[in-house]
Write a protein that holds these residues in place. Structure first.
Motif, PDB file in Angstrom:
ATOM      1  N   TYR A 126       0.851  -1.199   0.000  1.00  0.00           N
ATOM      2  CA  TYR A 126       0.000   0.000   0.000  1.00  0.00           C
ATOM      3  C   TYR A 126       0.876   1.233   0.000  1.00  0.00           C
ATOM      4  CZ  TYR A 126      -3.683   3.298   1.289  1.00  0.00           C
ATOM      5  OH  TYR A 126      -4.564   4.354   1.300  1.00  0.00           O
ATOM      6  N   ASP A 127       0.704   2.083  -1.013  1.00  0.00           N
ATOM      7  CA  ASP A 127       1.527   3.281  -1.133  1.00  0.00           C
ATOM      8  C   ASP A 127       0.810   4.541  -0.675  1.00  0.00           C
ATOM      9  OD1 ASP A 127      -0.325   3.788  -3.127  1.00  0.00           O
ATOM     10  OD2 ASP A 127       1.111   3.720  -4.783  1.00  0.00           O
ATOM     11  N   GLY A 128      -0.301   4.396   0.008  1.00  0.00           N
ATOM     12  CA  GLY A 128      -1.079   5.546   0.445  1.00  0.00           C
ATOM     13  C   GLY A 128      -2.239   5.856  -0.466  1.00  0.00           C
ATOM     14  N   GLN A 129      -2.188   5.352  -1.687  1.00  0.00           N
ATOM     15  CA  GLN A 129      -3.285   5.564  -2.626  1.00  0.00           C
ATOM     16  C   GLN A 129      -3.839   4.265  -3.179  1.00  0.00           C
ATOM     17  OE1 GLN A 129      -1.444   8.256  -5.522  1.00  0.00           O
ATOM     18  NE2 GLN A 129      -2.631   9.951  -4.637  1.00  0.00           N
ATOM     19  N   THR A 130      -2.954   3.338  -3.514  1.00  0.00           N
ATOM     20  CA  THR A 130      -3.381   2.090  -4.145  1.00  0.00           C
ATOM     21  C   THR A 130      -2.835   0.900  -3.373  1.00  0.00           C
ATOM     22  OG1 THR A 130      -3.405   3.141  -6.328  1.00  0.00           O
ATOM     23  CG2 THR A 130      -3.357   0.740  -6.269  1.00  0.00           C
ATOM     24  N   LEU A 131      -3.711  -0.028  -3.103  1.00  0.00           N
ATOM     25  CA  LEU A 131      -3.312  -1.304  -2.529  1.00  0.00           C
ATOM     26  C   LEU A 131      -3.071  -2.262  -3.691  1.00  0.00           C
ATOM     27  CD1 LEU A 131      -2.993  -3.260  -0.074  1.00  0.00           C
ATOM     28  CD2 LEU A 131      -5.435  -3.782  -0.355  1.00  0.00           C
ATOM     29  N   THR A 132      -1.822  -2.663  -3.878  1.00  0.00           N
ATOM     30  CA  THR A 132      -1.470  -3.596  -4.939  1.00  0.00           C
ATOM     31  C   THR A 132      -1.257  -4.971  -4.336  1.00  0.00           C
ATOM     32  OG1 THR A 132      -0.425  -1.844  -6.248  1.00  0.00           O
ATOM     33  CG2 THR A 132       0.165  -4.120  -6.789  1.00  0.00           C
ATOM     34  N   ALA A 155     -12.654 -10.613  -9.268  1.00  0.00           N
ATOM     35  CA  ALA A 155     -13.526 -10.976  -8.152  1.00  0.00           C
ATOM     36  C   ALA A 155     -12.802 -10.799  -6.825  1.00  0.00           C
ATOM     37  CB  ALA A 155     -14.011 -12.413  -8.313  1.00  0.00           C
ATOM     38  N   VAL A 156     -11.533 -11.202  -6.770  1.00  0.00           N
ATOM     39  CA  VAL A 156     -10.750 -11.022  -5.548  1.00  0.00           C
ATOM     40  C   VAL A 156     -10.585  -9.538  -5.241  1.00  0.00           C
ATOM     41  CG1 VAL A 156      -8.448 -11.317  -4.545  1.00  0.00           C
ATOM     42  CG2 VAL A 156      -9.573 -13.234  -5.691  1.00  0.00           C
ATOM     43  N   ARG A 157     -10.327  -8.728  -6.263  1.00  0.00           N
ATOM     44  CA  ARG A 157     -10.217  -7.279  -6.047  1.00  0.00           C
ATOM     45  C   ARG A 157     -11.493  -6.721  -5.425  1.00  0.00           C
ATOM     46  NH1 ARG A 157     -11.024  -3.367 -11.013  1.00  0.00           N
ATOM     47  NH2 ARG A 157     -13.069  -4.327 -10.660  1.00  0.00           N
ATOM     48  N   ASP A 158     -12.644  -7.095  -5.987  1.00  0.00           N
ATOM     49  CA  ASP A 158     -13.914  -6.588  -5.478  1.00  0.00           C
ATOM     50  C   ASP A 158     -14.132  -7.017  -4.031  1.00  0.00           C
ATOM     51  OD1 ASP A 158     -14.180  -5.669  -8.054  1.00  0.00           O
ATOM     52  OD2 ASP A 158     -15.814  -7.019  -8.606  1.00  0.00           O
ATOM     53  N   GLN A 159     -13.786  -8.257  -3.710  1.00  0.00           N
ATOM     54  CA  GLN A 159     -13.978  -8.759  -2.349  1.00  0.00           C
ATOM     55  C   GLN A 159     -13.050  -8.051  -1.363  1.00  0.00           C
ATOM     56  OE1 GLN A 159     -13.398 -12.982  -2.844  1.00  0.00           O
ATOM     57  NE2 GLN A 159     -15.139 -13.165  -4.232  1.00  0.00           N
ATOM     58  N   LEU A 160     -11.798  -7.838  -1.758  1.00  0.00           N
ATOM     59  CA  LEU A 160     -10.855  -7.155  -0.873  1.00  0.00           C
ATOM     60  C   LEU A 160     -11.271  -5.709  -0.637  1.00  0.00           C
ATOM     61  CD1 LEU A 160      -7.431  -8.481  -2.232  1.00  0.00           C
ATOM     62  CD2 LEU A 160      -8.625  -9.197  -0.160  1.00  0.00           C
ATOM     63  N   GLY A 196     -13.074  -1.669   3.108  1.00  0.00           N
ATOM     64  CA  GLY A 196     -13.674  -0.342   3.026  1.00  0.00           C
ATOM     65  C   GLY A 196     -12.970   0.587   2.059  1.00  0.00           C
ATOM     66  N   LEU A 197     -12.376   0.044   1.007  1.00  0.00           N
ATOM     67  CA  LEU A 197     -11.663   0.838   0.019  1.00  0.00           C
ATOM     68  C   LEU A 197     -12.489   0.950  -1.258  1.00  0.00           C
ATOM     69  CD1 LEU A 197      -8.109  -0.757   0.332  1.00  0.00           C
ATOM     70  CD2 LEU A 197      -8.879   1.398   1.340  1.00  0.00           C
ATOM     71  N   ALA A 198     -12.248   2.007  -1.992  1.00  0.00           N
ATOM     72  CA  ALA A 198     -12.838   2.102  -3.323  1.00  0.00           C
ATOM     73  C   ALA A 198     -12.248   1.003  -4.202  1.00  0.00           C
ATOM     74  CB  ALA A 198     -12.559   3.473  -3.934  1.00  0.00           C
ATOM     75  N   ASP A 215      -5.878 -13.777   3.064  1.00  0.00           N
ATOM     76  CA  ASP A 215      -5.553 -12.749   2.071  1.00  0.00           C
ATOM     77  C   ASP A 215      -5.921 -11.356   2.572  1.00  0.00           C
ATOM     78  OD1 ASP A 215      -5.004 -15.005   0.505  1.00  0.00           O
ATOM     79  OD2 ASP A 215      -6.971 -14.959  -0.447  1.00  0.00           O
ATOM     80  N   VAL A 216      -7.151 -11.224   3.062  1.00  0.00           N
ATOM     81  CA  VAL A 216      -7.608  -9.897   3.470  1.00  0.00           C
ATOM     82  C   VAL A 216      -6.874  -9.426   4.723  1.00  0.00           C
ATOM     83  CG1 VAL A 216      -9.566 -10.675   4.873  1.00  0.00           C
ATOM     84  CG2 VAL A 216      -9.667  -8.464   3.739  1.00  0.00           C
ATOM     85  N   LEU A 217      -6.488 -10.344   5.601  1.00  0.00           N
ATOM     86  CA  LEU A 217      -5.762  -9.946   6.808  1.00  0.00           C
ATOM     87  C   LEU A 217      -4.343  -9.489   6.475  1.00  0.00           C
ATOM     88  CD1 LEU A 217      -7.014 -12.757   9.201  1.00  0.00           C
ATOM     89  CD2 LEU A 217      -7.593 -10.325   9.319  1.00  0.00           C
ATOM     90  N   VAL A 218      -3.713 -10.100   5.498  1.00  0.00           N
ATOM     91  CA  VAL A 218      -2.392  -9.639   5.056  1.00  0.00           C
ATOM     92  C   VAL A 218      -2.510  -8.244   4.440  1.00  0.00           C
ATOM     93  CG1 VAL A 218      -0.505 -10.083   3.434  1.00  0.00           C
ATOM     94  CG2 VAL A 218      -1.474 -11.955   4.771  1.00  0.00           C
ATOM     95  N   CYS A 219      -3.570  -8.021   3.686  1.00  0.00           N
ATOM     96  CA  CYS A 219      -3.794  -6.680   3.115  1.00  0.00           C
ATOM     97  C   CYS A 219      -4.052  -5.659   4.218  1.00  0.00           C
ATOM     98  CB  CYS A 219      -4.974  -6.719   2.147  1.00  0.00           C
ATOM     99  SG  CYS A 219      -4.661  -7.663   0.643  1.00  0.00           S
ATOM    100  N   LEU A 220      -4.797  -6.060   5.237  1.00  0.00           N
ATOM    101  CA  LEU A 220      -5.018  -5.160   6.373  1.00  0.00           C
ATOM    102  C   LEU A 220      -3.693  -4.811   7.034  1.00  0.00           C
ATOM    103  CD1 LEU A 220      -6.901  -3.713   8.374  1.00  0.00           C
ATOM    104  CD2 LEU A 220      -7.101  -5.891   9.616  1.00  0.00           C
ATOM    105  N   ALA A 221      -2.814  -5.772   7.168  1.00  0.00           N
ATOM    106  CA  ALA A 221      -1.497  -5.499   7.756  1.00  0.00           C
ATOM    107  C   ALA A 221      -0.714  -4.502   6.911  1.00  0.00           C
ATOM    108  CB  ALA A 221      -0.717  -6.807   7.904  1.00  0.00           C
ATOM    109  N   ALA A 222      -0.782  -4.633   5.588  1.00  0.00           N
ATOM    110  CA  ALA A 222      -0.087  -3.691   4.711  1.00  0.00           C
ATOM    111  C   ALA A 222      -0.654  -2.286   4.856  1.00  0.00           C
ATOM    112  CB  ALA A 222      -0.183  -4.167   3.265  1.00  0.00           C
TER     113      ALA A 222
END
Length: 772
Positions: free
Chosen positions: A205-211, A221-226, A231-233, A258-265
């Motif tokens: 996460y660079d402050g604007q986009t979560l890659t 589908a994974v993008r939409d679920q994440l 709570g991201l656009a 997957d989503v918990l690792v993204c939350l950590a980022a």
């Protein structure tokens, strides 16, 4: 390889066994797998999992873990209360989401915390020090235990552990009167998809986009679920679909990990990576099958099928997955197979238990119902003294019956089921007879058959809405010819070993008249590829994605011909594209190269009035209906009556997947799927103790257990653009039933006890020694 181009009505690449272009980089170790992704300054995550099958989290002891210098973050339930992932709703009073971290644990392996540290070793050390205080509750293992009136309730608000209970088809089929009745209960064991590549995620996460880089069958589908979970656009999340080392349905959605690792980022504002540990797969990746079917087949005195009824009870595990009871419903919908019945009905029930959730796996409910139906047919043939192939043939739909809407709803489009079965019998008869003289070793031998019709090409968007699936089923393709006449195809689908980069390139090369090596296919990066609602699942990539590609490539070819006709001062009907050149029929020298046309088009030179510069077209294909492949399988086995050991000595398939874009790839898909079916039939089972602890062992077939597989292709074109049908799951659907029927033929004295998989030596030996 044929040389004519499709613009003349003939094909150059479609139908040819072109080598898979993916293989060169994969074999050379240049695959783009998530495990090999290197991101600077990446931290490492470890998911802490419950060791208790059922209980309530009452507190954490984190002091020792936090004391390690390298620990960066520890995420617990309190930090993730709003983080939820979608599950398939079972009814108006059933949830449609579940928490990534929950106060209540309902299976061993459920995430209870996430530790992030500077190194993988430090994360593992800290994870081992996390204390989770769980107040135990009584576990519930198995569908019978879940339905017991004394069972603890996993969701007290439901008032039951039965998540869903509904009828389908003709309820009177259960009591249909007939001369003969075969009534048995069947089980297909709980199994686990076992791709070579484990799951993994790298989130940045660079402050604007979560890659997010991940091995996914469905990046959009994974993008939409994440995005929804965090709570991201949607526009703020990019999923980069890496090479996928096997998916089989297990990688078509986002997991809590997957989503918990993204939350950590997001929390750390730095890259975080997680790789599934070997021991985590059986505990935390979705399982499948685990269904009990009470089947009833009735026949008249001439062996004509009167009615088929199946009471289906499936184990959802701890909560409905993203597909919920979908596989159970498909079992009911596909109950008829390729046969006629006066009446067909089913009851579908799904229960929750304190085991890992079940979801998608290759075949999606169809191996289960094929096991039940085909075993019932063989048992009926044994009791009536009728050859099992003849019994099938006298009840099989004919080509003139198609299209045919079954009593359970599906409308079969095209096929010739009886010819497939007759062809199969001829193959088997010639080979088994020629080998029979040399087999005198005390083992008992038998040959078994099984047939199926397979639902493929998942995609009618409005049908999916009506079925409550909450997504669309269309595909979109963008095809661009560059100024040098090379071609780029963009699709939101994902490659996972099914050769999609090759087959889509074959379609584009034929449509546009360019060499195959001038076509590049770009897959599954949500920042650069068209939206794909459900990605590469359900044997739909080529039928639906290829349909979109054919439409886009046809529009691009038409534009090329229009520009060439203007340049050469002829009608478009007078032109053909071949070998990278547009020629006037019958006029030597009257031609223009595609490279010349492409360069001019991108410069806006010498274009017909009303033609825009550039050569790029896009098309969306939303199929009007599902497509239906079919196959007939046969297995020859040798069974040692003293030990129960089963060896498969021969295997045959006659498969109809419509037009074959690449026969070599199709055969590879069938062979691999058959071996997975062999695993289900003879070896594989996820076993839980009564306390809800998963057993450590899981047996998989190896090359030693895989027989030679003879494949014969039928080619009944479908009604979709290109005439293709799905094939990726076909090999798994009939293989367990064919093997079960072969074992029953070898051991007729216990044939009516060949009802549950896996048919291990222990199970068969026990049946032989305990028979009355």
């Amino acid at each position: 390889m044929p040389t004519e181009n499709m613009s003349t009505g003939k094909r150059r690449y479609v139908g040819a066994p072109a080598p898979r272009r993916e293989d060169a980089r994969l074999i050379a170790g240049r695959g783009r797998f998530v495990g090999g992704t290197r991101v600077a300054d990446a931290a490492h995550a470890v998911v802490v999992r419950s060791t208790v099958a059922h209980g309530r989290i009452v507190g954490y002891d984190l002091d020792d873990a936090r004391a390690l210098d390298a620990v960066l973050d520890i995420i617990t339930v309190e930090h993730a209360r709003t983080v939820e992932l979608p599950c398939s709703g079972l009814g108006p009073d059933r949830p449609t989401h579940y928490r990534a971290l929950d106060d209540t644990v309902r299976y061993v392996g459920q995430p209870v915390a996430v530790v992030v540290a500077e190194t993988a070793a430090a994360a593992n050390d800290a994870g081992a020090l996390v204390g989770v205080n769980i107040e135990p509750l009584r576990p519930v293992v198995g569908v019978e235990a879940a339905m017991d009136t004394d069972a603890p309730l996993l969701y007290p608000d439901w008032g039951t552990n039965v998540g869903i209970d509904f009828p389908l088809g003709d309820a009177d089929a259960a009591t249909a009167d007939a001369e003969h009745v075969v009534d048995l209960t069947f089980r297909l064991a709980r199994v686990a998809p076992r791709p070579i590549e484990p799951r993994g995620v790298v989130a940045d996460y660079d402050g604007q986009t979560l890659t997010v880089r991940t091995a996914s069958q469905a990046p959009h589908a994974v993008r939409d679920q994440l995005a929804a979970a965090l709570g991201l656009a949607v526009s703020a999340v990019r999923v980069v679909g890496c090479d996928v080392g096997g998916g089989f349905g297990a990688k078509e959605h986002a997991y809590p990990d997957d989503v918990l690792v993204c939350l950590a980022a997001l929390r750390l504002r730095r890259p975080v990576r997680w790789d599934e540990a070997p021991g985590d797969h059986l505990a935390a990746t979705l399982h499948a099958r685990d269904a009990a079917h009470h089947g009833r087949l009735t026949l008249d005195r001439d062996g004509r099928f009167v009615a088929l009824y199946c009471d289906i009870i499936g184990d959802l595990g701890a909560h409905p997955s993203n597909v919920g009871a979908g596989p159970l419903a498909v079992s009911a919908m596909m109950a008829t197979g390729p046969y006629r019945f006066d009446a067909v009905g089913a009851r579908v029930r799904a229960v929750v238990t304190t085991t890992a959730p079940t979801g998608s796996y290759r075949g999606y409910g169809q191996p289960e119902i094929t096991w039940t139906r085909e075993r019932l047919i063989d048992e009926a043939a044994r009791r009536l003294g009728i050859d099992p192939v003849d019994l099938r043939l006298r009840n099989m739909l004919d080509p003139h019956d198609l299209p045919y809407r079954t009593a359970m709803g599906p409308e079969y489009d095209t096929g010739d089921y009886a010819t497939g079965l007759r062809t199969l019998r001829d193959q088997v008869t010639s080979q088994v007879t020629s080998q029979s003289d040399s087999r005198v070793d005390g083992r008992r031998r038998g040959t078994g058959y099984a047939c199926h019709v397979e639902m493929t090409g998942m995609g009618p968007s409005m049908a999916m809405k009506a079925e409550g699936l909450g997504t669309g089923g269309f595909e979109k393709a963008v095809v661009r010819m560059e100024p040098d006449a090379s071609v780029i195809v963009h699709t939101g689908l994902a490659g996972m070993g099914q050769g999609l980069e090759t087959t889509l390139a074959q379609l584009a090369a034929d449509e546009l008249g360019v060499p195959l090596d001038q076509v590049r296919v770009v897959l599954g990066d949500t920042a650069s590829t068209p939206y794909s609602p459900i990605g590469s699942i359900a044997s739909r990539s080529l039928p639906v994605g290829g349909g979109a590609l054919i439409h886009a490539a046809t529009a691009l070819r038409d534009k090329l011909l229009t520009i060439a006709a203007h340049r050469l001062e002829v009608a478009t009907a007078d032109l053909e594209i071949t070998d990278g050149v547009v020629r006037v029929h019958g006029v030597p020298g009257a031609e223009v190269s595609l490279a010349d046309l492409a360069a001019a088009a991108w410069r806006g030179w010498d274009l017909p009035e009303g033609t825009t510069p550039g050569l790029e077209e896009q098309a969306t294909y939303d199929p009007p209906a599902y497509l239906y492949s079919s196959a007939a399988h046969a297995a020859a086995v040798a069974v040692d009556p003293d030990t129960g050991d089963v060896e498969i000595e021969g295997y045959w398939v006659v498969n109809d997947a419509g037009v074959l874009v690449n026969p070599a790839i199709v055969e590879g898909q069938i062979r691999g799927a058959v071996v997975q079916g062999i695993g289900m039939a003879l070896y594989e089972q996820v076993v839980y103790t009564p306390e809800g602890q998963p057993a450590a062992g899981y047996d998989l077939p190896t090359a030693r257990e895989a027989p030679d597989i003879t494949i014969v292709h039928q080619r009944t074109p479908s009604l979709t653009p290109g005439g293709t049908k799905g094939v990726g799951e076909s090999g798994t659907i009939s293989s367990p039933a064919a093997i079960g029927n072969a074992v029953a033929a070898a051991l007729p004295e216990i044939a009516d006890r060949i009802t549950a998989t896996p048919l291990t030596p222990h199970a068969l030996h026990r049946a032989l020694t305990q028979r009355n």
